[in-house]
Design a protein around this motif. Sequence first.
Motif, mmCIF file in Angstrom:
data_model
loop_
_atom_site.group_PDB
_atom_site.id
_atom_site.type_symbol
_atom_site.label_atom_id
_atom_site.label_comp_id
_atom_site.label_asym_id
_atom_site.label_seq_id
_atom_site.Cartn_x
_atom_site.Cartn_y
_atom_site.Cartn_z
ATOM 1 N N VAL A 165 0.722 -1.216 0.124
ATOM 2 C CA VAL A 165 -0.078 0.063 -0.024
ATOM 3 C C VAL A 165 0.779 1.242 0.004
ATOM 4 C CG1 VAL A 165 -0.349 0.394 2.468
ATOM 5 C CG2 VAL A 165 -2.003 0.882 0.948
ATOM 6 N N ARG A 166 2.208 1.203 0.458
ATOM 7 C CA ARG A 166 2.917 2.536 0.214
ATOM 8 C C ARG A 166 3.509 2.503 -1.013
ATOM 9 N NH1 ARG A 166 5.554 0.520 5.132
ATOM 10 N NH2 ARG A 166 7.376 -0.597 4.053
ATOM 11 N N ALA A 167 3.661 1.502 -1.891
ATOM 12 C CA ALA A 167 3.919 1.507 -3.188
ATOM 13 C C ALA A 167 2.819 2.288 -3.639
ATOM 14 C CB ALA A 167 4.219 0.161 -3.904
ATOM 15 N N GLU A 168 1.482 1.689 -3.524
ATOM 16 C CA GLU A 168 0.062 2.301 -4.139
ATOM 17 C C GLU A 168 0.130 3.780 -3.839
ATOM 18 O OE1 GLU A 168 -4.646 1.447 -4.042
ATOM 19 O OE2 GLU A 168 -3.285 0.121 -2.806
ATOM 20 N N ARG A 169 0.617 4.112 -2.706
ATOM 21 C CA ARG A 169 0.496 5.652 -2.145
ATOM 22 C C ARG A 169 1.328 6.452 -3.180
ATOM 23 N NH1 ARG A 169 -0.402 8.983 2.249
ATOM 24 N NH2 ARG A 169 -0.088 11.008 1.434
ATOM 25 N N LYS A 170 2.442 5.949 -3.504
ATOM 26 C CA LYS A 170 3.143 6.707 -4.386
ATOM 27 C C LYS A 170 2.590 6.765 -5.848
ATOM 28 C CE LYS A 170 7.613 5.308 -2.051
ATOM 29 N NZ LYS A 170 8.902 4.651 -2.212
ATOM 30 N N LEU A 171 2.276 5.811 -6.161
ATOM 31 C CA LEU A 171 1.118 5.810 -7.286
ATOM 32 C C LEU A 171 0.214 6.866 -7.806
ATOM 33 C CD1 LEU A 171 1.646 4.086 -10.082
ATOM 34 C CD2 LEU A 171 -0.258 2.527 -9.433
ATOM 35 N N PHE A 172 -0.641 7.036 -6.422
ATOM 36 C CA PHE A 172 -1.478 7.841 -6.136
ATOM 37 C C PHE A 172 -1.119 9.054 -6.460
ATOM 38 C CE2 PHE A 172 -4.452 4.543 -5.089
ATOM 39 C CZ PHE A 172 -5.793 5.106 -5.142
ATOM 40 N N ASP A 173 0.208 9.573 -5.837
ATOM 41 C CA ASP A 173 0.596 10.907 -5.888
ATOM 42 C C ASP A 173 1.142 11.183 -7.329
ATOM 43 O OD1 ASP A 173 0.515 11.149 -3.209
ATOM 44 O OD2 ASP A 173 2.762 10.525 -2.686
ATOM 45 N N LEU A 174 1.463 9.940 -8.193
ATOM 46 C CA LEU A 174 1.596 10.277 -9.722
ATOM 47 C C LEU A 174 0.602 10.412 -10.267
ATOM 48 C CD1 LEU A 174 4.313 7.426 -10.228
ATOM 49 C CD2 LEU A 174 4.765 10.049 -9.971
ATOM 50 N N GLY A 175 -0.601 9.780 -9.994
ATOM 51 C CA GLY A 175 -1.788 9.739 -10.970
ATOM 52 C C GLY A 175 -2.608 11.051 -10.926
ATOM 53 N N GLY A 176 -2.220 12.050 -10.042
ATOM 54 C CA GLY A 176 -3.092 13.181 -10.163
ATOM 55 C C GLY A 176 -4.647 12.943 -10.104
ATOM 56 N N GLU A 177 -5.453 13.494 -10.808
ATOM 57 C CA GLU A 177 -6.672 13.539 -11.020
ATOM 58 C C GLU A 177 -7.359 12.080 -11.536
ATOM 59 O OE1 GLU A 177 -8.494 15.688 -9.589
ATOM 60 O OE2 GLU A 177 -6.741 16.758 -9.118
ATOM 61 N N ALA A 178 -6.231 11.164 -11.944
ATOM 62 C CA ALA A 178 -6.812 9.874 -12.332
ATOM 63 C C ALA A 178 -7.543 8.924 -11.523
ATOM 64 C CB ALA A 178 -5.676 9.266 -12.980
#
Length: 828
Positions: free
Chosen positions: A388-401
């Motif tokens: 979920v930490r890795a997923e959190r980083k992905l959310f930070d990249l995803g912006g409004e996605a």
Amino acid sequence: MTEQSDKSTPAANVRGKWQIPLFLLGLIACTLAGLFWLFSGSEPTWEDRFGQVVELTESATGGDYTAAEAAAKMLLDSELTPTDQLERRAKLFAQLGEIRWRSIQHTANREPAQLEALRDCYVHAINNTFQPTAEIAERLAEAYDGLGHVDKAVEWYDKAVALDKSRAAKLSRRVIELWRDRLGLSGEELLARLTEFMDAEDLDEEQYGWAVDQAVGGLIASGRSDRAEHLVLGEQSKVRQEPFGWHLRYQLARIHAANGQVMLADDILIQLVPQLPPMSLLSAKANLLRGQLIWRDNPLEAEKVLNSAIVAAPETTVSTAAAVTLARAYGQMALYDKALAQYEPAIVQLAKRPANPYVQVPQLQEALSQSCKSLLAEDKPALAARFVRAERKLFDLGGEAFSVDQRLDMLGRLAGANLAVAEKAQQQYSNATSAPAMAAGGADRLRGLGIDHLTTAAQAFCERASLAKKAGEVKIQADSQWMAAETFEKAALQEQAIQALRIFLADTPEDERAAEARFRLGRAYQTAGRYDEAIAVFNENLATAGQKGRHARAIEGLTYIAMCYIAKGEGFQDEAEKILTSITAGQRPEITPESQVYHSALYTLGWLQHRQGKWHEAVANLREAIQRSPGKLAPATEPDAEKYVRYYLRAARAMYLMANSRHNLGRELAKQAAVEEKPLRRKTLEDAAEDEITQAGLLYKQVIERLEAIGDRLSRQDQAYRRNSYFARGDCLYELRRYEQAMDRYTEAVFRFQRHPAALGGVTQISNCYFAMGQDGKARAAIERARELNKQIDPAEREADGLPTAWDQWLDMFEKLDPATTNNEDAS
């Protein structure tokens, strides 16, 4: 004519004869001219000065063009180069542009100010009649490109191509990218430009591969796979030779994959890959596509081809996508450690290159989310937390996605996974501290690990509450903020807990947990030593509803108000006693004698009166507190066994305080009896003193039995109560002049706590018993035993308990008071 003999020296001989002298004369003349110019003070020409600028530019090292730039700017002065001298000014601005361009090449990251300066130099040069070369036109285009001026960038890229046709492929590609990315070129227009680009002469493999990849990718993305296939077949009909043909076959496999024709795509790739250079980008892309097709059904084969893609094109968007697909294959095989080893660096690479056409971020997020949920279900919270930490980083990249609901879900899992890790660490810490073989460092590491994960969980809850507030999700907001406060409390982060509770009360004042929140806020203030703020919050809680509507937590705050007053110092003890007495005397009808608040008030009042030396009152209140407390431990199968342990411990503590109160009361009665002149009164006091001390001894015994039943879960305070009770039993018997029994109790206590400084006091008391019985030799032997025991005492225990560190000197003094070694006068 009469022929005359030619006696002249041949020209070649003359030249050879005078060559060296003439060179020396020329050198002398130049030197004299230079000296004449130097001493005459004549100014260098404009051309000399410009030549110096060029020389300084060429000779600069390490990217330092300061001198060259200063010289150019000086020559631009209107006195040296008037504004009407257009050609000279054009040359100067062009040279200054050259200096700026070279400076940029030595800069890791181009700053907008650098690009603006470069652009301005070349624009000034062109405005002063300078004719730009293709290279300068390209530089000017790149400056406009970097500054986001797309129209101007395209204009100058076109000019560069017009000046040098060999730049067409590279620069035309950049123009297409600008039109596509920044000007929103329509699909048809983009396709037309790409098709035209693919037909250009002198394209290399990389340029052609890029163009056909863009064209096919755009058509697939817009749902026109048939058009993409028609395009590829049309390109193949142009007799495209290898390596261009390889690119077209790869694109055909890509189209089949998009159409769901997996077997057709796989057949093409199986035949194509062996023909490709193994370390080429196209080989990597082909292996990536094949891995993406087969990872679900054949993860082992996918592992092999995806690793080939990673090796062939490291640090590229292709290798990043291959790592993501490989991670999903490992997840398919439940090899979560291996999956993380691919996911984590892949997400780092995505952060560096967010625009990756081979990675679908929503699909990647879903894969991480599912792995996290599976691991939580399998009770593997540490791995789940990493996912979920890795997923959190992905959310930070995803912006409004990602939607708000997705973010709330992710933050909830982030908090939950870290809470679960902390609970496991706490359990391991508890087991470690009870295991003698466990090194202190290992236990401390576990405790620190638990606190770190609790802190992370609490912060995730705070963020979730903030996001829910913005989205109008009141229940999620309140629940998350509540959990944040609770988790900060578990981590012993009082200030953060205070802040979280204050936010909860400010944002959701009507929540049914408001009274509980105020109570916990008061306790947090109390723990932090902010007693006045704690009292204010507890009182506010009491005032929030009428007498019948008061929340149980609001009423419970009364005893904590009293504790706060006690903590403020002796000057506030009367206020504390007043509050506690109002409860125990029945002045508050909402508090019944059966309630926990009443019991807590009894105990606290007894403790306060014990502290004040009000022995009679303390004994009365503590006795009632013991009577109203559960009298035995709950069985291990009891669902809330810990609650019973707390009650049991409180009863044991109350019993210790009551024993100590009766012990002190007995001593005071004994002192009164010693000075009482009336025999009858003296006898009454002596009997009362003996009774109190006897009862104290019996209570100390019960305290020992109760606390020994708890085992290793005792706090440091409870351990002190147990230890003191062992020695106090001996003291009671000693004061009752039952010396043989007293020695038995002291011996038991010394054996039980032989590594603690209190054992020294027990041995000296044994010596006193022997002296009292007239056995001086045994008394002196006991003193010597105390000397030996003193050498074995744990220094850490001695320091922690604040006991004397110079026991040798104390024992020397004790020996001097030995009646067997002193005269009667000294002894008296």
